[in-house]
Write a protein that holds these residues in place. Structure first.
Motif, PDB file in Angstrom:
ATOM      1  N   TRP A   1      31.163  34.027  44.071  1.00 38.91           N
ATOM      2  CA  TRP A   1      31.990  35.028  43.416  1.00 38.91           C
ATOM      3  C   TRP A   1      31.872  36.335  44.166  1.00 38.91           C
ATOM      4  N   VAL A   2      32.971  37.053  44.253  1.00 38.52           N
ATOM      5  CA  VAL A   2      33.000  38.345  44.946  1.00 38.52           C
ATOM      6  C   VAL A   2      33.655  39.380  44.042  1.00 38.52           C
ATOM      7  N   VAL A   3      33.331  40.640  44.312  1.00 37.59           N
ATOM      8  CA  VAL A   3      33.925  41.753  43.569  1.00 37.59           C
ATOM      9  C   VAL A   3      35.017  42.368  44.433  1.00 37.59           C
ATOM     10  N   LEU A   4      36.175  42.554  43.837  1.00 40.25           N
ATOM     11  CA  LEU A   4      37.306  43.172  44.513  1.00 40.25           C
ATOM     12  C   LEU A   4      37.601  44.514  43.860  1.00 40.25           C
ATOM     13  N   VAL A   5      37.697  45.556  44.668  1.00 38.02           N
ATOM     14  CA  VAL A   5      38.092  46.875  44.181  1.00 38.02           C
ATOM     15  C   VAL A   5      39.441  47.171  44.821  1.00 38.02           C
ATOM     16  N   ASN A   6      40.448  47.277  43.973  1.00 37.08           N
ATOM     17  CA  ASN A   6      41.817  47.474  44.449  1.00 37.08           C
ATOM     18  C   ASN A   6      42.207  46.409  45.482  1.00 37.08           C
ATOM     19  N   GLY A   7      41.788  45.177  45.225  1.00 38.02           N
ATOM     20  CA  GLY A   7      42.163  44.057  46.062  1.00 38.02           C
ATOM     21  C   GLY A   7      41.313  43.835  47.302  1.00 38.02           C
ATOM     22  N   GLU A   8      40.327  44.708  47.563  1.00 36.34           N
ATOM     23  CA  GLU A   8      39.477  44.573  48.737  1.00 36.34           C
ATOM     24  C   GLU A   8      38.075  44.166  48.316  1.00 36.34           C
ATOM     25  N   GLN A   9      37.505  43.183  49.034  1.00 29.97           N
ATOM     26  CA  GLN A   9      36.154  42.745  48.712  1.00 29.97           C
ATOM     27  C   GLN A   9      35.161  43.860  48.982  1.00 29.97           C
ATOM     28  N   ARG A  10      34.266  44.070  48.030  1.00 32.76           N
ATOM     29  CA  ARG A  10      33.211  45.071  48.180  1.00 32.76           C
ATOM     30  C   ARG A  10      31.871  44.379  48.036  1.00 32.76           C
ATOM     31  N   GLY A  11      31.020  44.584  48.988  1.00 36.44           N
ATOM     32  CA  GLY A  11      29.683  44.020  48.916  1.00 36.44           C
ATOM     33  C   GLY A  11      29.636  42.560  49.326  1.00 36.44           C
ATOM     34  N   THR A  12      28.631  41.897  48.831  1.00 37.56           N
ATOM     35  CA  THR A  12      28.305  40.544  49.234  1.00 37.56           C
ATOM     36  C   THR A  12      28.919  39.509  48.309  1.00 37.56           C
TER      37      THR A  12
END
Length: 72
Positions: free
Chosen positions: A28-39
């Protein structure tokens, strides 16, 4: 400005090599405004915790900007 913070699942070849090497078939990944952030995270719960942290950080930044605007 409104920010969108989502959790997305990646499967198969989208899973980073390090996680695949441990037998992980999804991450699972975190997306901020559609862009992956972090690991990439090995559990959805970890990703949701990261999402909550992003939301808190973005909210705090928005509050600070609003306070500065009110003083101006």
């Amino acid at each position: 400005m409104s920010n969108r913070v989502d959790v997305a699942v990646m499967i198969g070849s989208g899973v980073p090599k390090g996680l695949r090497a441990t037998g992980q078939k999804a991450c699972w990944v975190v997306l901020v405004n559609g862009e992956q952030r972090g690991t990439a995270f090995s559990s959805r719960m970890e990703a949701e915790e990261c999402r909550a942290a992003w939301l808190a950080q973005l909210s705090a930044g928005a509050c600070a900007m609003q306070a500065r605007a009110q003083r101006a």
